[in-house]
Design a protein around this motif. Structure first.
Motif, PDB file in Angstrom:
ATOM      1  N   ARG A 159       0.837  -1.469   0.082  1.00 36.49           N
ATOM      2  CA  ARG A 159      -0.283   0.307   0.036  1.00 36.49           C
ATOM      3  C   ARG A 159       0.723   1.312  -0.034  1.00 36.49           C
ATOM      4  O   ARG A 159       0.746   1.969  -0.212  1.00 36.49           O
ATOM      5  N   THR A 160       1.502   1.134   0.953  1.00 39.00           N
ATOM      6  CA  THR A 160       3.097   2.410   0.998  1.00 39.00           C
ATOM      7  C   THR A 160       3.635   2.545  -0.208  1.00 39.00           C
ATOM      8  O   THR A 160       3.466   4.045  -0.650  1.00 39.00           O
ATOM      9  N   LEU A 218       1.123   4.384  -3.018  1.00 39.62           N
ATOM     10  CA  LEU A 218       1.541   5.818  -3.083  1.00 39.62           C
ATOM     11  C   LEU A 218       2.291   6.735  -3.837  1.00 39.62           C
ATOM     12  O   LEU A 218       2.224   7.766  -4.167  1.00 39.62           O
ATOM     13  N   ASP A 236       0.310   9.979   6.269  1.00 40.58           N
ATOM     14  CA  ASP A 236       0.756   9.052   5.756  1.00 40.58           C
ATOM     15  C   ASP A 236       1.083   9.288   4.537  1.00 40.58           C
ATOM     16  O   ASP A 236       2.028   8.890   3.921  1.00 40.58           O
ATOM     17  N   ALA A 237      -0.071   9.400   4.635  1.00 42.41           N
ATOM     18  CA  ALA A 237      -0.749   8.998   2.610  1.00 42.41           C
ATOM     19  C   ALA A 237       0.115  10.200   1.444  1.00 42.41           C
ATOM     20  O   ALA A 237       0.757  10.209   0.563  1.00 42.41           O
ATOM     21  N   ARG A 242       2.944   9.946  -0.509  1.00 41.66           N
ATOM     22  CA  ARG A 242       3.032  10.486  -2.384  1.00 41.66           C
ATOM     23  C   ARG A 242       3.993  11.702  -2.646  1.00 41.66           C
ATOM     24  O   ARG A 242       4.148  11.970  -3.657  1.00 41.66           O
TER      25      ARG A 242
END
Ligand SMILES: Cc1cc2nc3c(=O)[nH]c(=O)nc-3n(C[C@H](O)[C@H](O)[C@H](O)COP(=O)(O)O)c2cc1C
Ligand code: SF4
Ligand code: SF4
Length: 263
Positions: free
Chosen positions: A19-20, A23, A138-139, A143
């Motif tokens: 997931r990290t 992004l 965090d997201a 990005r």
């Protein structure tokens, strides 16, 4: 520097590292992005060839302050001065030597480190740690890191300058686990096969769903988190010690840790 293609390789038994990286790659914004899941033994078996006009981002979860033991001997990569980005994802304790270890392995595989990042996610062994992470802030950092990497590479002509990251060598000692998860309730098992498919070392029998070689278990908890009816976990005789260890760890790690990036 004109980047023709972005390779993104990850090991992510419980999904937060992937997931990290999704992004980070979104922020990087390369029209041709190729994904490599190193949780799949067949993908790990084929060295990933990368050229100097490509970039490679590798993401790993932190296990005991290191990268997972499957990769201690080397990454399945053949780089040719390929710009390399090391990403460590950890459960709000610390990443210790993992970023340095990943950067060093990338360079040993022929790449040149251009960036590194350590990001927090919910702890795969103890959901009370890093609960709800990555969150919106965090997201945005993930990005933003991808975008900054792209801007850095766009501005480089010739060699990528060397980059330092925190960590110490010799690395922390790796701890073998006494808590390898097992199938705890065969009667409630749905025979869906998710646990066997997610296991990065394929030690779960796809018919009985029993662990065939517990000594090879990475303790990644992929099978435990994948099971829709929660019938996998440490054996009852180890469960109390495991719960006590996790409670102690959570009590020592209550302060929120934030993303750290190096460019
Ligand atoms: C065996 C094991 C050891 C871990 N050790 C650490 C650690 O040293 N520090 C930390 O903050 N988190 C640690 N974690 C938590 C993971 O790094 C974290 O949950 C990560 O997001 C898992 O990635 P994944 O979802 O891609 O599998 C550990 C998890 C496991 C399974
Ligand atoms: S059996 Fe071990 S290595 Fe396989 S998924 Fe479960 S915890 Fe991970
Ligand atoms: S994931 Fe759970 S329910 Fe599905 S086969 Fe494995 S143990 Fe059974």
């Amino acid at each position: 520097m004109d980047i023709k293609r972005l390779h993104v390789a990850y090991f992510s038994p419980t999904g937060t590292t992937e997931r990290t990286l999704r992004l980070v790659a979104e922020g990087f914004g390369c029209a041709e992005t190729v994904w490599h899941d190193w949780g799949d033994p067949e993908t790990r078996a084929l060295p990933l060839d990368c050229g100097a006009d490509e970039a490679l981002i590798v993401g790993m979860p932190v296990y005991y302050g290191r990268i997972p033991s499957l990769f201690h001997a080397g990454l399945p990569v053949r780089g040719r001065r390929t710009p390399f980005v090391a990403v460590a994802v950890y459960g709000n304790r610390h990443y210790d030597d993992a970023l340095l270890e990943l950067k060093t392995l990338g360079e040993q595989a022929g790449c040149v480190t251009t960036g590194a990042g350590a990001f927090v996610a919910q702890h795969s062994l103890n959901p009370d740690m890093g609960r709800g992470r990555p969150d919106a802030s965090d997201a945005a950092a993930m990005r933003g890191f991808g975008k900054a990497l792209r801007a850095k590479l766009d501005g480089v002509s010739g060699e990528v300058p060397p980059l330092d990251v925190p960590g110490n060598a010799p690395y922390r000692a790796y701890q073998p686990t006494p808590f390898a998860p097992a199938l705890l309730d065969a009667e409630s098992c749905l025979h869906c096969g998710l646990c066997a498919r997610v296991c990065p070392v394929r030690i779960i029998d796809p018919e009985t769903f029993l662990v065939s070689a517990p000594e090879r278990c990475l303790f990644c908890f992929g099978c435990v988190r994948a099971c829709p009816v929660s019938v996998r976990g440490p054996r009852p005789e180890a469960a109390e010690a495991f719960a006590a260890k996790m409670a102690g760890l959570a009590a020592r790690c209550t302060v929120r840790r934030d993303p750290e990036t190096f460019l």
